[in-house]
Each structure stands twice: as structure tokens, then as C-alpha cells.
Design a protein around this motif. Structure first.
Motif, PDB file in Angstrom:
ATOM      1  N   ALA A  17       7.665   4.010   9.579  1.00  9.93           N
ATOM      2  CA  ALA A  17       9.061   3.658   9.311  1.00  9.93           C
ATOM      3  C   ALA A  17       9.245   3.249   7.852  1.00  9.93           C
ATOM      4  O   ALA A  17      10.212   3.664   7.186  1.00  9.93           O
ATOM      5  N   PHE A  18       8.311   2.445   7.328  1.00 11.07           N
ATOM      6  CA  PHE A  18       8.434   2.001   5.938  1.00 11.07           C
ATOM      7  C   PHE A  18       8.200   3.155   4.975  1.00 11.07           C
ATOM      8  O   PHE A  18       8.825   3.216   3.903  1.00 11.07           O
ATOM      9  N   PHE A  19       7.324   4.075   5.321  1.00 15.52           N
ATOM     10  CA  PHE A  19       7.067   5.243   4.483  1.00 15.52           C
ATOM     11  C   PHE A  19       8.353   6.055   4.288  1.00 15.52           C
ATOM     12  O   PHE A  19       8.722   6.404   3.161  1.00 15.52           O
ATOM     13  N   VAL A  20       9.042   6.312   5.407  1.00  8.69           N
ATOM     14  CA  VAL A  20      10.298   7.072   5.331  1.00  8.69           C
ATOM     15  C   VAL A  20      11.363   6.272   4.584  1.00  8.69           C
ATOM     16  O   VAL A  20      12.126   6.811   3.773  1.00  8.69           O
ATOM     17  N   LEU A  21      11.413   4.961   4.860  1.00  4.67           N
ATOM     18  CA  LEU A  21      12.408   4.102   4.214  1.00  4.67           C
ATOM     19  C   LEU A  21      12.215   4.076   2.700  1.00  4.67           C
ATOM     20  O   LEU A  21      13.196   4.156   1.943  1.00  4.67           O
ATOM     21  N   TYR A  22      10.962   3.999   2.233  1.00  2.66           N
ATOM     22  CA  TYR A  22      10.720   3.917   0.793  1.00  2.66           C
ATOM     23  C   TYR A  22      11.064   5.233   0.105  1.00  2.66           C
ATOM     24  O   TYR A  22      11.542   5.238  -1.034  1.00  2.66           O
ATOM     25  N   LEU A  23      10.826   6.346   0.803  1.00  3.39           N
ATOM     26  CA  LEU A  23      11.230   7.635   0.235  1.00  3.39           C
ATOM     27  C   LEU A  23      12.746   7.732   0.126  1.00  3.39           C
ATOM     28  O   LEU A  23      13.283   8.315  -0.822  1.00  3.39           O
ATOM     29  N   THR A  24      13.435   7.124   1.100  1.00  2.62           N
ATOM     30  CA  THR A  24      14.906   7.211   1.159  1.00  2.62           C
ATOM     31  C   THR A  24      15.577   6.238   0.198  1.00  2.62           C
ATOM     32  O   THR A  24      16.472   6.604  -0.571  1.00  2.62           O
ATOM     33  N   SER A  25      15.139   4.967   0.246  1.00  3.57           N
ATOM     34  CA  SER A  25      15.787   3.929  -0.567  1.00  3.57           C
ATOM     35  C   SER A  25      14.781   2.840  -0.941  1.00  3.57           C
ATOM     36  O   SER A  25      14.584   1.880  -0.185  1.00  3.57           O
ATOM     37  N   PRO A  26      14.118   2.971  -2.105  1.00  2.71           N
ATOM     38  CA  PRO A  26      13.169   1.941  -2.533  1.00  2.71           C
ATOM     39  C   PRO A  26      13.798   0.560  -2.670  1.00  2.71           C
ATOM     40  O   PRO A  26      13.152  -0.446  -2.372  1.00  2.71           O
ATOM     41  N   LYS A  27      15.066   0.496  -3.111  1.00  2.00           N
ATOM     42  CA  LYS A  27      15.693  -0.818  -3.292  1.00  2.00           C
ATOM     43  C   LYS A  27      15.881  -1.528  -1.964  1.00  2.00           C
ATOM     44  O   LYS A  27      15.688  -2.743  -1.864  1.00  2.00           O
ATOM     45  N   LEU A  28      16.208  -0.788  -0.897  1.00  2.00           N
ATOM     46  CA  LEU A  28      16.333  -1.392   0.429  1.00  2.00           C
ATOM     47  C   LEU A  28      14.962  -1.797   0.958  1.00  2.00           C
ATOM     48  O   LEU A  28      14.806  -2.868   1.559  1.00  2.00           O
ATOM     49  N   MET A  77       0.824  -1.208   0.000  1.00  2.00           N
ATOM     50  CA  MET A  77       0.000   0.000   0.000  1.00  2.00           C
ATOM     51  C   MET A  77       0.861   1.263   0.000  1.00  2.00           C
ATOM     52  O   MET A  77       0.593   2.215  -0.734  1.00  2.00           O
ATOM     53  N   VAL A  78       1.904   1.268   0.832  1.00  2.00           N
ATOM     54  CA  VAL A  78       2.788   2.431   0.913  1.00  2.00           C
ATOM     55  C   VAL A  78       3.514   2.643  -0.417  1.00  2.00           C
ATOM     56  O   VAL A  78       3.553   3.756  -0.960  1.00  2.00           O
ATOM     57  N   ALA A  79       4.093   1.573  -0.957  1.00  5.45           N
ATOM     58  CA  ALA A  79       4.834   1.685  -2.212  1.00  5.45           C
ATOM     59  C   ALA A  79       3.913   2.092  -3.359  1.00  5.45           C
ATOM     60  O   ALA A  79       4.263   2.947  -4.189  1.00  5.45           O
ATOM     61  N   GLY A  80       2.730   1.483  -3.436  1.00  8.29           N
ATOM     62  CA  GLY A  80       1.790   1.834  -4.485  1.00  8.29           C
ATOM     63  C   GLY A  80       1.338   3.282  -4.383  1.00  8.29           C
ATOM     64  O   GLY A  80       1.205   3.978  -5.391  1.00  8.29           O
ATOM     65  N   MET A  81       1.112   3.753  -3.158  1.00  8.45           N
ATOM     66  CA  MET A  81       0.694   5.138  -2.951  1.00  8.45           C
ATOM     67  C   MET A  81       1.784   6.115  -3.383  1.00  8.45           C
ATOM     68  O   MET A  81       1.509   7.100  -4.085  1.00  8.45           O
ATOM     69  N   LEU A  82       3.034   5.842  -2.999  1.00  6.62           N
ATOM     70  CA  LEU A  82       4.132   6.746  -3.354  1.00  6.62           C
ATOM     71  C   LEU A  82       4.408   6.732  -4.858  1.00  6.62           C
ATOM     72  O   LEU A  82       4.710   7.784  -5.449  1.00  6.62           O
ATOM     73  N   LEU A  83       4.293   5.563  -5.479  1.00  6.95           N
ATOM     74  CA  LEU A  83       4.443   5.510  -6.938  1.00  6.95           C
ATOM     75  C   LEU A  83       3.312   6.248  -7.635  1.00  6.95           C
ATOM     76  O   LEU A  83       3.512   6.878  -8.682  1.00  6.95           O
ATOM     77  N   HIS A  84       2.131   6.174  -7.067  1.00  8.53           N
ATOM     78  CA  HIS A  84       0.981   6.889  -7.623  1.00  8.53           C
ATOM     79  C   HIS A  84       1.236   8.398  -7.594  1.00  8.53           C
ATOM     80  O   HIS A  84       1.008   9.101  -8.591  1.00  8.53           O
ATOM     81  N   LEU A  85       1.713   8.894  -6.454  1.00  7.37           N
ATOM     82  CA  LEU A  85       1.999  10.324  -6.340  1.00  7.37           C
ATOM     83  C   LEU A  85       3.136  10.744  -7.272  1.00  7.37           C
ATOM     84  O   LEU A  85       3.101  11.824  -7.872  1.00  7.37           O
ATOM     85  N   LYS A  86       4.122   9.861  -7.409  1.00  7.25           N
ATOM     86  CA  LYS A  86       5.233  10.153  -8.308  1.00  7.25           C
ATOM     87  C   LYS A  86       4.760  10.227  -9.756  1.00  7.25           C
ATOM     88  O   LYS A  86       5.197  11.098 -10.533  1.00  7.25           O
TER      89      LYS A  86
END
Length: 352
Positions: free
Chosen positions: A251-262, A189-198
Motif C-alpha cells: 500500500a505504501f509503495f503505491v502511495l509513494y508512487l502516487t503522492s510522495p507528499k501524502l 526503505m520504500v521511499a529510499g528505494m524509489l528515490l534510488h531508482l529515480k
């Protein structure tokens, strides 16, 4: 006086038997025969017994019977038919009210959906076209060997997170699964949301990855909805779920903004741990430590399982789903490690 009235009545019946029989609704009887007159008399008495008839005097001292309304039997039958029709209409209206979400003004309602056998589809949370048969041929033993620093860091983080989970739940794999799924449904959900905004910010297509990641989140949520049918968590376990989800989401929200690969690599390793947990769950079921109860109805419909499916079948298909999520997230992490964006590679849509 009474004799005169009776004599007039008899003469009227004798002289007008044919006309009387015709008016009463019978075919014209023969002229003057005693049988004809008797038949007319029976009709006359029946008519007299009916509350909806009356008679009037006519010429030649006869009587003319007029039918004002249906007999009591016909009225009852007609009323019964009307009641059945009204009940049917009321039931249809009740169904329409149940299907209507808020107001028919907007024309929004749930269409009538049936299973293949013609029975009513009972679920609103998913439709028949969202169901599927799990691919059980997936290699559950695959493991991504950590090579670089980020891989090793992700692997260690997941191993550390497993320690308190093992201490708290031990071998209560039903409760462990509930906790696991409340966490596992967050990354997609977090990754899909951030990709959507991007995608909105940069006016770019996502390559299908928004849909794929949200599909993963929904699939994990269905795992949870299934497990809730089997396990009722205690109040302190619910409190733990709220706490863990609040911490992990941010935590995952911040992590995905910082490093999607991690972020994707950590999820890949989390899914490997999920496969291990469900394998242990199946082991306890096979050994009789956990009762192999019938599968919940929601699981039977969602995974298209046989009607006589058991808990073992449910855990097997959930474990297969976790294997697919493992592959998708490791694949997404590899794309980033190659210096590319997810949209440059086709998303594995429908790959539960």
C-alpha cells in the motif's frame, strides 16, 4: 672376575676425574681430591639415571660419558612449551575461521574491532561508528496541524489505523512496540528505494535523501531488534506482523508512487502516534505496572547508554528517535507541498 671389573672401574674414575667431570658438563674439578671425585660420581649417577645418556670405555681404563639427548625433565618442559604454542596457534586459527564469512579465498573477513575499554565488539549488525547518543532535548509536543485536504486525510487515516491497534494490544505496550516498529521500518526503505531508482533513471543526485531515509529505516529496525530482547511475541502476533507488513508495504509503495507528499505526511502522523505510545509506556514503568528491567546489551551499545541503564532509559531514547523521524517526514512533505523535489533541499543526515 667381579673383583677385577670393580677394580678397573674405580681406577678409571680416579685417573680420569678431571676429564670426566668436564665431559659431564661440570667445570673441571680439582685434581685427585675426594670431593672432586664425589662430585663427578654424583653427575655420573645422574647421567646413568637419565634415559638419554650412555657411556663408552676410553683409554687408561676410564669411561667417557656422551649425552645423546635432553634429560627427561628438560624434554617435558620443552614439550610443554610446544603444546602451549600449538594451542595458541590453534586458537588464532579458530578465531580466523569465526571471522571468515565463507571462504578466505575472497579475502573477506571481519576485522578485529574493540570497544573503548579494549573489550571485543560483539555485534555484527552495527559497528561502533554507527552508534550515537540520542538527543533528548527534542520537543516531543510538536504537532503538525492539518490544514489542507491531504493533511486532514492523512491525519484521519492514522487515527483510524490506531483503533484496531488499541483494541488488540490495549496496554501491552511491549507487544504494541514490536508491531509498531515492524511497520515504522517500512516507509524509509520504500521511499529510499524509489528515490534510488529515480536517481538512476534521471541521472540526478538525491541531495542525500536516499541515505537519510535508509538511515531512518535502519534506525527503526534497531528499535525492533531491541524490543525483541524484551518481549517475545506469541505465534498469532507474529502472524499478524507478517500480514500487516505485507499489506502495508504494498500500500505504501503505491502511495509513494502516487503522492510522495501524502506518504510523508502519513508517516509524520504515524510517528506522532508512536511518541504517544512510548509516553504511555514510560508512564506504566514509572507507576510500577511494568517492571523496569535492565536494558539489553544491544541497546546499551547502540545508544551509548550507561552500563547500568534500565528499560526506562531505552524507551526514552527510542521515543526521542521517533520525534526526529516525525520532524524529518513532515519536513519532506512540506518540501513537496511547496512544489519542489527533495533533492533541492539538503537531507538531514545523521538526524536519527
Amino acid at each position: 672376575m667381579n673383583r677385577i671389573v670393580m677394580w678397573s672401574f674405580v681406577r678409571g674414575v680416579a685417573n680420569n676425574s678431571r676429564r670426566f667431570g668436564s665431559v659431564a658438563g661440570l667445570g673441571g674439578g680439582g685434581s685427585g681430591g675426594g670431593g672432586g671425585g664425589g662430585g663427578c660420581l654424583r653427575v655420573t649417577l645422574t647421567a646413568m639415571a637419565s634415559p638419554g645418556t650412555r657411556y663408552q670405555s676410553v683409554a687408561n681404563e676410564g669411561f667417557h660419558w656422551r649425552r645423546m639427548m635432553s634429560s627427561s625433565t628438560a624434554v617435558a618442559e620443552e614439550q610443554g612449551m610446544k603444546n602451549v604454542e600449538n594451542q595458541g596457534k590453534e586458537k588464532e586459527k579458530e578465531k580466523e575461521k569465526e571471522n571468515a564469512l565463507v571462504s578466505s579465498y575472497w579475502g573477506i573477513y571481519r576485522p578485529r574491532i574493540t570497544r573503548e575499554d579494549g573489550s571485543e565488539w560483539p555485534w555484527n549488525c552495527f559497528m561502533p561508528w554507527d552508534t550515537y547518543s540520542a538527543n533528548l532535548s527534542i520537543d516531543l509536543g510538536k504537532h503538525h496541524e492539518p490544514k489542507c485536504f491531504l493533511d486532514k486525510f492523512a491525519y484521519r487515516v492514522v487515527k483510524v489505523l490506531r483503533i484496531p491497534t488499541d483494541l488488540f494490544f490495549q496496554r501491552r505496550y511491549g507487544c504494541r512496540a514490536v508491531m509498531l516498529e515492524t511497520v515504522a521500518a517500512v516507509p524509509g526503505m520504500v521511499a529510499g528505494m524509489l528515490l534510488h531508482l529515480k536517481s538512476l533513471r534521471k541521472f540526478q543526485h538525491s541531495g542525500g535523501w536516499i541515505k537519510a531515509l535508509l538511515e531512518e529505516a535502519e534506525n527503526e529496525r534497531m528499535h525492533l531488534m531491541t524490543m525483541i530482547e524484551l518481549v517475545q511475541p506469541k505465534w498469532y502476533e507474529r502472524l499478524l506482523v507478517i500480514t500487516v507488513q505485507g499489506v502495508f508495504f504494498n500500500a505504501f509503495f503505491v502511495l509513494y508512487l502516487t503522492s510522495p507528499k501524502l506518504a510523508h505526511r502519513i508517516v509524520g502522523y504515524l510517528e506522532e502516534e508512536a511518541i504517544h505510545s512510548y509516553t504511555e509506556y514510560l508512564k506504566d514503568i514509572n507507576e510500577g505496572k511494568i517492571e523496569n528491567v535492565p536494558a539489553p546489551a544491544i541497546a546499551i551499545d547502540y545508544w551509548r547508554l550507561p552500563k547500568d541503564a534500565r528499560l526506562k532509559d531505552v524507551i526514552t531514547v527510542i521515543r526521542a528517535d521517533e520525534g526526529h523521524h516525525r520532524d524529518v517526514n513532515h519536513f519532506a512533505s512540506d518540501i513537496h507541498f511547496q512544489g519542489k523535489e527533495l533533492r533541492e533541499s539538503a537531507a538531514p543526515l545523521g538526524y536519527h
